[in-house]
Design a protein around this motif. Structure first.
Motif, PDB file in Angstrom:
ATOM      1  N   ILE A 117      -1.558 -18.497 -12.715  1.00 59.20           N
ATOM      2  CA  ILE A 117      -1.232 -18.441 -11.285  1.00 59.20           C
ATOM      3  C   ILE A 117       0.278 -18.426 -11.086  1.00 59.20           C
ATOM      4  O   ILE A 117       0.808 -17.640 -10.283  1.00 59.20           O
ATOM      5  CB  ILE A 117      -1.859 -19.643 -10.540  1.00 59.20           C
ATOM      6  N   LEU A 118       0.987 -19.291 -11.816  1.00 58.16           N
ATOM      7  CA  LEU A 118       2.453 -19.326 -11.719  1.00 58.16           C
ATOM      8  C   LEU A 118       3.050 -17.982 -12.148  1.00 58.16           C
ATOM      9  O   LEU A 118       3.929 -17.431 -11.466  1.00 58.16           O
ATOM     10  CB  LEU A 118       3.010 -20.455 -12.595  1.00 58.16           C
ATOM     11  N   GLY A 119       2.581 -17.466 -13.272  1.00 60.30           N
ATOM     12  CA  GLY A 119       3.066 -16.166 -13.719  1.00 60.30           C
ATOM     13  C   GLY A 119       2.750 -15.074 -12.715  1.00 60.30           C
ATOM     14  O   GLY A 119       3.567 -14.166 -12.480  1.00 60.30           O
ATOM     15  N   GLY A 120       1.579 -15.160 -12.109  1.00 59.14           N
ATOM     16  CA  GLY A 120       1.188 -14.173 -11.109  1.00 59.14           C
ATOM     17  C   GLY A 120       2.089 -14.200  -9.893  1.00 59.14           C
ATOM     18  O   GLY A 120       2.423 -13.144  -9.325  1.00 59.14           O
ATOM     19  N   ILE A 121       2.499 -15.382  -9.470  1.00 56.48           N
ATOM     20  CA  ILE A 121       3.406 -15.510  -8.324  1.00 56.48           C
ATOM     21  C   ILE A 121       4.748 -14.842  -8.629  1.00 56.48           C
ATOM     22  O   ILE A 121       5.308 -14.117  -7.803  1.00 56.48           O
ATOM     23  CB  ILE A 121       3.600 -16.995  -7.966  1.00 56.48           C
ATOM     24  N   ILE A 122       5.258 -15.089  -9.834  1.00 53.25           N
ATOM     25  CA  ILE A 122       6.515 -14.448 -10.246  1.00 53.25           C
ATOM     26  C   ILE A 122       6.347 -12.935 -10.303  1.00 53.25           C
ATOM     27  O   ILE A 122       7.219 -12.171  -9.861  1.00 53.25           O
ATOM     28  CB  ILE A 122       6.969 -14.989 -11.618  1.00 53.25           C
ATOM     29  N   TYR A 123       5.217 -12.490 -10.807  1.00 49.57           N
ATOM     30  CA  TYR A 123       4.949 -11.058 -10.921  1.00 49.57           C
ATOM     31  C   TYR A 123       4.911 -10.402  -9.545  1.00 49.57           C
ATOM     32  O   TYR A 123       5.507  -9.337  -9.339  1.00 49.57           O
ATOM     33  CB  TYR A 123       3.618 -10.847 -11.640  1.00 49.57           C
ATOM     34  N   ILE A 161       6.201  -8.197 -27.381  1.00 45.05           N
ATOM     35  CA  ILE A 161       4.811  -8.089 -27.827  1.00 45.05           C
ATOM     36  C   ILE A 161       4.745  -7.966 -29.353  1.00 45.05           C
ATOM     37  O   ILE A 161       3.944  -8.638 -30.015  1.00 45.05           O
ATOM     38  CB  ILE A 161       4.117  -6.884 -27.157  1.00 45.05           C
ATOM     39  N   ILE A 162       5.604  -7.122 -29.909  1.00 46.56           N
ATOM     40  CA  ILE A 162       5.621  -6.952 -31.364  1.00 46.56           C
ATOM     41  C   ILE A 162       6.041  -8.239 -32.067  1.00 46.56           C
ATOM     42  O   ILE A 162       5.480  -8.628 -33.098  1.00 46.56           O
ATOM     43  CB  ILE A 162       6.563  -5.790 -31.739  1.00 46.56           C
ATOM     44  N   LEU A 163       7.018  -8.946 -31.500  1.00 48.81           N
ATOM     45  CA  LEU A 163       7.460 -10.222 -32.078  1.00 48.81           C
ATOM     46  C   LEU A 163       6.350 -11.263 -32.036  1.00 48.81           C
ATOM     47  O   LEU A 163       6.130 -11.999 -33.017  1.00 48.81           O
ATOM     48  CB  LEU A 163       8.693 -10.727 -31.311  1.00 48.81           C
ATOM     49  N   LEU A 164       5.624 -11.319 -30.919  1.00 47.84           N
ATOM     50  CA  LEU A 164       4.493 -12.251 -30.807  1.00 47.84           C
ATOM     51  C   LEU A 164       3.419 -11.929 -31.838  1.00 47.84           C
ATOM     52  O   LEU A 164       2.814 -12.829 -32.433  1.00 47.84           O
ATOM     53  CB  LEU A 164       3.907 -12.183 -29.394  1.00 47.84           C
ATOM     54  N   TRP A 165       3.180 -10.646 -32.049  1.00 48.12           N
ATOM     55  CA  TRP A 165       2.191 -10.224 -33.039  1.00 48.12           C
ATOM     56  C   TRP A 165       2.624 -10.616 -34.452  1.00 48.12           C
ATOM     57  O   TRP A 165       1.831 -11.141 -35.237  1.00 48.12           O
ATOM     58  CB  TRP A 165       2.004  -8.713 -32.928  1.00 48.12           C
ATOM     59  N   MET A 166       3.876 -10.388 -34.748  1.00 46.09           N
ATOM     60  CA  MET A 166       4.384 -10.700 -36.089  1.00 46.09           C
ATOM     61  C   MET A 166       4.376 -12.207 -36.353  1.00 46.09           C
ATOM     62  O   MET A 166       4.189 -12.642 -37.499  1.00 46.09           O
ATOM     63  CB  MET A 166       5.800 -10.145 -36.248  1.00 46.09           C
ATOM     64  N   THR A 167       4.567 -13.004 -35.314  1.00 47.75           N
ATOM     65  CA  THR A 167       4.577 -14.458 -35.472  1.00 47.75           C
ATOM     66  C   THR A 167       3.203 -15.075 -35.210  1.00 47.75           C
ATOM     67  O   THR A 167       3.063 -16.296 -35.165  1.00 47.75           O
ATOM     68  CB  THR A 167       5.613 -15.090 -34.528  1.00 47.75           C
ATOM     69  N   ARG A 168       2.201 -14.202 -35.015  1.00 48.46           N
ATOM     70  CA  ARG A 168       0.815 -14.633 -34.792  1.00 48.46           C
ATOM     71  C   ARG A 168       0.669 -15.539 -33.566  1.00 48.46           C
ATOM     72  O   ARG A 168      -0.139 -16.473 -33.551  1.00 48.46           O
ATOM     73  CB  ARG A 168       0.259 -15.321 -36.038  1.00 48.46           C
ATOM     74  N   THR A 169       1.459 -15.277 -32.561  1.00 44.67           N
ATOM     75  CA  THR A 169       1.365 -16.048 -31.313  1.00 44.67           C
ATOM     76  C   THR A 169       0.931 -15.164 -30.146  1.00 44.67           C
ATOM     77  O   THR A 169       1.037 -15.564 -28.986  1.00 44.67           O
ATOM     78  CB  THR A 169       2.717 -16.702 -30.977  1.00 44.67           C
ATOM     79  N   ASN A 171      -1.612 -13.875 -27.762  1.00 43.56           N
ATOM     80  CA  ASN A 171      -2.903 -14.266 -27.199  1.00 43.56           C
ATOM     81  C   ASN A 171      -2.938 -13.817 -25.737  1.00 43.56           C
ATOM     82  O   ASN A 171      -1.942 -13.278 -25.234  1.00 43.56           O
ATOM     83  CB  ASN A 171      -3.115 -15.786 -27.351  1.00 43.56           C
ATOM     84  N   PRO A 172      -4.057 -13.994 -25.033  1.00 46.53           N
ATOM     85  CA  PRO A 172      -4.115 -13.509 -23.653  1.00 46.53           C
ATOM     86  C   PRO A 172      -2.979 -14.023 -22.768  1.00 46.53           C
ATOM     87  O   PRO A 172      -2.422 -13.259 -21.965  1.00 46.53           O
ATOM     88  CB  PRO A 172      -5.475 -14.021 -23.170  1.00 46.53           C
ATOM     89  N   LEU A 173      -2.603 -15.296 -22.900  1.00 46.75           N
ATOM     90  CA  LEU A 173      -1.559 -15.849 -22.026  1.00 46.75           C
ATOM     91  C   LEU A 173      -0.185 -15.273 -22.356  1.00 46.75           C
ATOM     92  O   LEU A 173       0.566 -14.886 -21.449  1.00 46.75           O
ATOM     93  CB  LEU A 173      -1.525 -17.374 -22.146  1.00 46.75           C
ATOM     94  N   THR A 174       0.168 -15.210 -23.637  1.00 48.32           N
ATOM     95  CA  THR A 174       1.493 -14.682 -23.993  1.00 48.32           C
ATOM     96  C   THR A 174       1.581 -13.189 -23.681  1.00 48.32           C
ATOM     97  O   THR A 174       2.633 -12.691 -23.278  1.00 48.32           O
ATOM     98  CB  THR A 174       1.806 -14.931 -25.480  1.00 48.32           C
ATOM     99  N   TYR A 175       0.471 -12.460 -23.866  1.00 49.54           N
ATOM    100  CA  TYR A 175       0.451 -11.038 -23.521  1.00 49.54           C
ATOM    101  C   TYR A 175       0.642 -10.860 -22.014  1.00 49.54           C
ATOM    102  O   TYR A 175       1.375  -9.969 -21.567  1.00 49.54           O
ATOM    103  CB  TYR A 175      -0.869 -10.421 -23.966  1.00 49.54           C
ATOM    104  N   PHE A 176      -0.001 -11.713 -21.241  1.00 52.26           N
ATOM    105  CA  PHE A 176       0.138 -11.687 -19.779  1.00 52.26           C
ATOM    106  C   PHE A 176       1.591 -11.920 -19.361  1.00 52.26           C
ATOM    107  O   PHE A 176       2.138 -11.208 -18.516  1.00 52.26           O
ATOM    108  CB  PHE A 176      -0.783 -12.746 -19.167  1.00 52.26           C
ATOM    109  N   TYR A 177       2.226 -12.890 -19.990  1.00 50.62           N
ATOM    110  CA  TYR A 177       3.593 -13.239 -19.592  1.00 50.62           C
ATOM    111  C   TYR A 177       4.624 -12.183 -20.000  1.00 50.62           C
ATOM    112  O   TYR A 177       5.696 -12.118 -19.395  1.00 50.62           O
ATOM    113  CB  TYR A 177       3.982 -14.615 -20.146  1.00 50.62           C
ATOM    114  N   THR A 178       4.308 -11.354 -20.980  1.00 48.52           N
ATOM    115  CA  THR A 178       5.223 -10.254 -21.279  1.00 48.52           C
ATOM    116  C   THR A 178       5.249  -9.249 -20.124  1.00 48.52           C
ATOM    117  O   THR A 178       6.305  -8.688 -19.800  1.00 48.52           O
ATOM    118  CB  THR A 178       4.818  -9.517 -22.572  1.00 48.52           C
TER     119      THR A 178
END
Length: 426
Positions: A117-123, A161-169, A171-178
């Motif tokens: 919800i917080l991320g959505g408000i910023i978006y 996104i690529i950095l998150l993938w390489m560091t195995r982090t 997930n739906p929330l981190t992908y959303f925040y990108t």
């Protein structure tokens, strides 16, 4: 003095921008799909869809009036800018409060925690400002400048996104925040480049005038957006999140066709608003229409052939998207022509044409989805959208021929002078 850019140069800049989005976006989309799977992709796709709708339409038509009032009505730019940004800030605060109240009572997005919800408000806040700033730059045909900032923001988003993938982090929330961060950076970059000084202002007569024009476009834009997205909303409700995840890949791939009208539209709108010669005005529109139709037809053939690679690239879980992608690609030929056509009527101060075509197309799409999804699943949704896209394009073609007196020959026959548009400097 604002430098004017050539029509071809602006289209070329848009096209390069879109191609970079396509190539890099395909890589990050494949990565995300393989990591998150159909369920995770559907989960993120739905919440992003909701906040994108709010970000695109939370201005209630104000952003749709920016170019018309700046170029046709000759309103003082600084005053217009300050009044509009003031209202957008107020709308953002109101939307934020409503979202928090609805979520706290579990009336809306109850399956998503407050980080979403917080991320959505910023978006939403960023999207409202970004659209305003982008329209401001389009009015002055500063297409290449805005594209430069937009692609930088996209590079940053993709790298994360690529950095998150390489560091195995990833997930739906981190992908959303990108996505949230990408929109925020876009708003900051373009806002800085408008070079206008903001001071809080209200001007009720100006706002009333803007909404008398922009309100019609707002309603039409809402119908247009839902026309392109109602199938996904109905699949979520009728079939579930996993089916939406598979179908969202088909939609993403088919809508790559929209890279062409997206490359053309801002340049075309800026060109039409800055063209006073009526004959040149019509010539630019006819040439742009026919090139859009024939290039999209060629791209659809290529896309249909390449769609068989979906299981190889995205994984076997997404094999069900092949047929839906092929069907949607056919429909997007006509939808692409419609998206280019609307710019002609906007620049002529006839936004009601767009409202008529989009509202009728939306109703047809809803009816067909209600009928075909229970019978054919996501393939039925694709068939419904393909038919409504075709009708959408035909509506505009009828208006061009019956109301604006264009001929079939003007709109479809390719000549050497039309092809020169692709490499001419203006």
């Amino acid at each position: 003095m604002i430098p004017k850019k050539g029509y071809k140069a602006n289209i070329a800049s848009n096209l390069v921008n879109q191609i970079l989005h396509l190539i890099i976006g395909a890589v990050t989309s494949i990565i995300a799909s393989r990591v998150l799977g159909p369920q995770g992709m559907g989960y993120v796709a739905y919440v992003l869809l909701i906040f994108t709708i709010l970000g695109n339409f939370g201005h209630f038509g104000l952003n749709n009036a920016v170019i018309y009032f700046k170029k046709r009505k000759k309103v003082n730019p600084t005053h217009l800018y300050s009044v509009n940004v003031t209202i957008l800030i107020l709308f953002s605060v109101a939307i934020s409060c409503i979202l928090l109240v609805l979520r706290s009572n579990r009336w809306f997005l109850s399956d998503y925690n407050y980080f979403y919800i917080l991320g959505g408000i910023i978006y939403v806040f960023s999207a409202l400002l970004f659209t305003h700033y982008h329209s401001w730059l389009i009015a002055d045909e500063l297409i290449r400048e805005s594209n430069r900032f937009i692609i930088i923001a996209f590079f940053i988003k993709s790298a994360i996104i690529i950095l998150l993938w390489m560091t195995r982090t990833l997930n739906p929330l981190t992908y959303f925040y990108t996505s949230v961060l990408g929109m925020l950076i876009n708003a900051i970059f373009l806002g800085t480049h408008t070079r206008e000084r903001f001071r809080p202002e209200l001007d009720l007569p100006l706002l009333k005038a803007e909404y008398s024009y922009g309100g019609i476009i707002f309603l039409a834009a809402g119908c247009d957006y839902l026309h392109l997205r109602v199938d996904q909303l109905m699949i979520k409700q009728m079939l579930g999140t996993s089916y939406l995840g598979v179908y969202s890949i088909a939609v993403t791939l088919a809508e790559l066709m929209f890279l062409l009208p997206a490359s053309i539209n801002t340049a075309l709108l800026g060109k039409l608003y800055n063209t006073d010669d009526k004959q040149k005005f019509r010539q630019v529109m006819a040439q742009t229409y026919k090139l859009t139709f024939w290039i999209c037809s060629l791209l659809a053939v290529v896309g249909i052939a390449l769609s068989f690679l979906i299981p190889l690239l995205y994984g076997k879980a997404f094999a069900g998207a092949i047929v839906s992608t092929q069907i949607l690609l056919v429909g997007t030929i006509f939808s692409s022509c419609a998206q280019v056509s609307m710019q002609y009527f906007f620049s002529m101060g006839k936004p009601q044409i767009h409202l008529i075509t989009t509202s009728c197309s939306l109703l047809i799409n809803i009816f067909l989805n209600l009928w075909l999804i229970p019978i054919k699943g996501i393939t039925g949704a694709a068939i419904a959208s393909c038919i409504s896209y075709f009708i959408y394009g035909v509506f505009y073609l009828v208006f061009f021929i019956k109301k604006e007196r264009f001929s079939i020959y003007e709109l479809f026959s390719i000549s050497l002078s039309d092809l020169k548009l692709l490499w001419s400097s203006k």
